[in-house]
Enzyme design. Structure first.
Site, PDB file in Angstrom:
ATOM      1  CE1 TYR A   1      -3.364   0.632   0.181  1.00  0.00           C
ATOM      2  CE2 TYR A   1      -3.560  -0.205  -2.059  1.00  0.00           C
ATOM      3  CZ  TYR A   1      -3.196  -0.389  -0.743  1.00  0.00           C
ATOM      4  OH  TYR A   1      -2.664  -1.595  -0.334  1.00  0.00           O
TER       5      TYR A   1
ATOM      6  CE  LYS B   1      -4.734  -2.538  -8.433  1.00  0.00           C
ATOM      7  NZ  LYS B   1      -4.639  -1.389  -7.605  1.00  0.00           N
TER       8      LYS B   1
ATOM      9  CG  ASP C   1       0.012   4.936  -7.489  1.00  0.00           C
ATOM     10  OD1 ASP C   1       0.014   4.126  -8.437  1.00  0.00           O
ATOM     11  OD2 ASP C   1      -0.187   4.612  -6.304  1.00  0.00           O
TER      12      ASP C   1
HETATM   13  C1  LIG Z   1      -3.640  -1.292  -6.318  1.00  0.00           C
HETATM   14  C2  LIG Z   1      -2.883  -0.042  -6.125  1.00  0.00           C
HETATM   15  C3  LIG Z   1      -1.611  -0.014  -5.541  1.00  0.00           C
HETATM   16  C4  LIG Z   1      -0.988  -1.235  -4.907  1.00  0.00           C
HETATM   17  O1  LIG Z   1      -0.729  -2.224  -5.829  1.00  0.00           O
HETATM   18  P1  LIG Z   1      -0.535  -3.739  -5.291  1.00  0.00           P
HETATM   19  O2  LIG Z   1      -0.138  -4.489  -6.516  1.00  0.00           O
HETATM   20  O3  LIG Z   1      -1.848  -4.147  -4.721  1.00  0.00           O
HETATM   21  O4  LIG Z   1       0.532  -3.701  -4.257  1.00  0.00           O
HETATM   22  C5  LIG Z   1      -0.920   1.165  -5.528  1.00  0.00           C
HETATM   23  N1  LIG Z   1      -1.447   2.291  -6.046  1.00  0.00           N
HETATM   24  C6  LIG Z   1      -2.669   2.322  -6.592  1.00  0.00           C
HETATM   25  C7  LIG Z   1      -3.188   3.579  -7.179  1.00  0.00           C
HETATM   26  C8  LIG Z   1      -3.434   1.155  -6.633  1.00  0.00           C
HETATM   27  O5  LIG Z   1      -4.679   1.197  -7.130  1.00  0.00           O
END
Ligand SMILES: *Cc1c(COP(=O)(O)O)cnc(C)c1O
Length: 421
Positions: free
Chosen positions: A144, A267, A239
């Protein structure tokens, strides 16, 4: 436990927001529950509006590595608030945060502060495309990367939870340049590069997948991605929105010893405030406006309040001795309790997921073999026993530094007593 007030608020919320929520996995529909409305949270505990207390292993889905409401972080935020909420102009905190990030992730030679992980990955992909003057990207099934159009293909997380393979509302043309590979499957990646190599701008990957449940990279998989992207002059994007400052101060790139060209953070880096980052090689980041022609901007980017929370959090992370070994040990104790109970668990550092399948989960296909009805029972069992974990099979359980020995011990006892039949 009574959930009367939560239920009442939920019914009211349904009138105003789709599914009553502002992010789909909070809705708890897949586990047949209504969401809890939270009143407050502190340390490893979260309290709902009915006065129920839970040990929290969602930790806001990752940011709260120090637990809820860390005193130093809150003090920094309050202090920052006194100086105004937003300027839409440069301030010193931006440099301080950038320095802290670069110190622990030297690959982040230059970076940009943005507001969400979604925005960070979307912008990193654009920078990679602008730099390489190529259009295609390689993405992995079950990873994701936020909800931007081009990345919403077999995207794990809330889509997997709600059985939505690909989002509607995304024109076909928007995903035509997204090539799908299988996580941990070198051949699937090799085939794509052999066919499209000269058109591929970037490969984007969660270096340790955590949005189809926790799925660690196989030995050598990340190095393979490093080598093949380099061979084809494509950009490697890690990511690290979950793994950054989670697996180690230097994130997954330090943990696994593989250096990407671009990195995205979110995060933890915002310390509980809306803040995310993308950055990496200077030559790529210099393509971003106003230096280059890749456009990316933000009214609230680098917001001083969010930046103050990020700085305070990173300072605690870097100055607390043995913080990471301590959190990992707590998670290991929980893992051992799961194993004792006969559960199939994947753990990397302080991230863990129980899968209800006999298969070893190594990718999207094996993750999907998990019996989600059994998961729902497990989820309800934990909640009934005062443990607040993600209401989805395909998310991680997050352990924080604030989880007390006593609460870990209690959690282990509850898990050991779980009857998986
Ligand atoms: C949570 C997440 C996102 C998206 O971040 P948001 O702040 O919710 O838009 C993108 N990549 C990874 C790996 C994530 O866990």
């Amino acid at each position: 436990m009574s959930f009367e007030r939560s239920k009442k608020l939920y019914n009211e919320a349904l009138n105003f927001m789709p599914g009553g929520v502002n992010s789909p996995v909070r809705a708890c529909r897949n586990v047949g529950k209504t969401p809890l409305f939270i009143d407050h949270a502190k340390g490893d505990k979260i309290y709902d509006v009915d006065g129920n207390e839970f040990i929290d292993y969602i930790c806001s889905w990752g940011p709260n590595i120090l637990g809820h409401g860390n005193d130093e972080v809150i003090a920094a935020v309050k202090n920052a608030c006194d100086k105004g909420l937003t300027y839409g102009a440069c301030h010193e905190g931006e440099i301080e945060l950038a320095k802290l990030i670069k110190k622990h992730m030297p690959s982040m030679e230059m970076l940009r502060l943005v507001n969400s992980g979604t925005e960070a990955v979307m912008s990193a992909v654009r920078a990679a495309r602008g730099f390489t003057k190529r259009d295609k990207i390689v993405k992995f099934e079950g990873c994701y990367h936020g909800h931007s159009d081009g990345l919403l293909v077999k995207a794990g997380s809330g889509l997997l939870t709600n059985s939505i393979p690909d989002s509607s509302g995304v024109p076909k043309g928007y995903t035509d340049n997204t090539l799908l590979a299988r996580y941990n499957d070198e051949n699937s990646v090799r085939r794509i590069f052999e066919e499209y190599g000269s058109e591929i701008a970037a490969a984007v990957v969660e270096p340790c997948a955590a949005n189809m449940g926790v799925v660690p990279p196989k030995n050598g998989f990340l190095q393979f991605l490093r080598d093949i992207t380099k061979a084809y002059n494509a950009v490697l994007i890690f990511d690290e929105v979950i793994t950054g400052f989670r697996l180690a101060l230097g994130g997954a790139q330090e943990y696994y010893g593989v250096t990407p060209d671009l990195t995205t953070l979110g995060k933890i880096v915002g310390g509980g405030m809306p803040l995310a980052v993308y950055g990496g090689k200077r030559e790529i980041m210099e393509c971003v406006a106003p230096l280059g022609s890749v456009y990316q901007a933000g009214t609230l980017s680098g917001n001083p309040i969010a930046v103050s929370a990020g700085i305070a959090t990173l300072k605690i992370l870097e100055s607390t001795e043995n913080l990471y070994t301590d959190i990992d040990k707590k998670a290991e104790r929980i893992e051992n309790a799961m194993i004792k109970s006969g559960l199939n668990v994947n753990r990397v550092g302080s991230l863990l997921t129980v899968f209800f399948t006999d298969k070893t989960v190594v990718d999207y296909a094996t993750a999907k073999t998990s019996d989600t009805d059994k998961f729902s029972k497990y989820y309800s069992y934990l909640l009934d026993n005062g443990i607040y974990a993600a209401p989805s099979q395909f998310e991680a359980m997050f352990v924080s530094y604030a989880h007390s020995d006593e609460d870990i011990e209690y959690t282990c006892k509850v898990i050991e007593k779980f009857n998986r039949k």
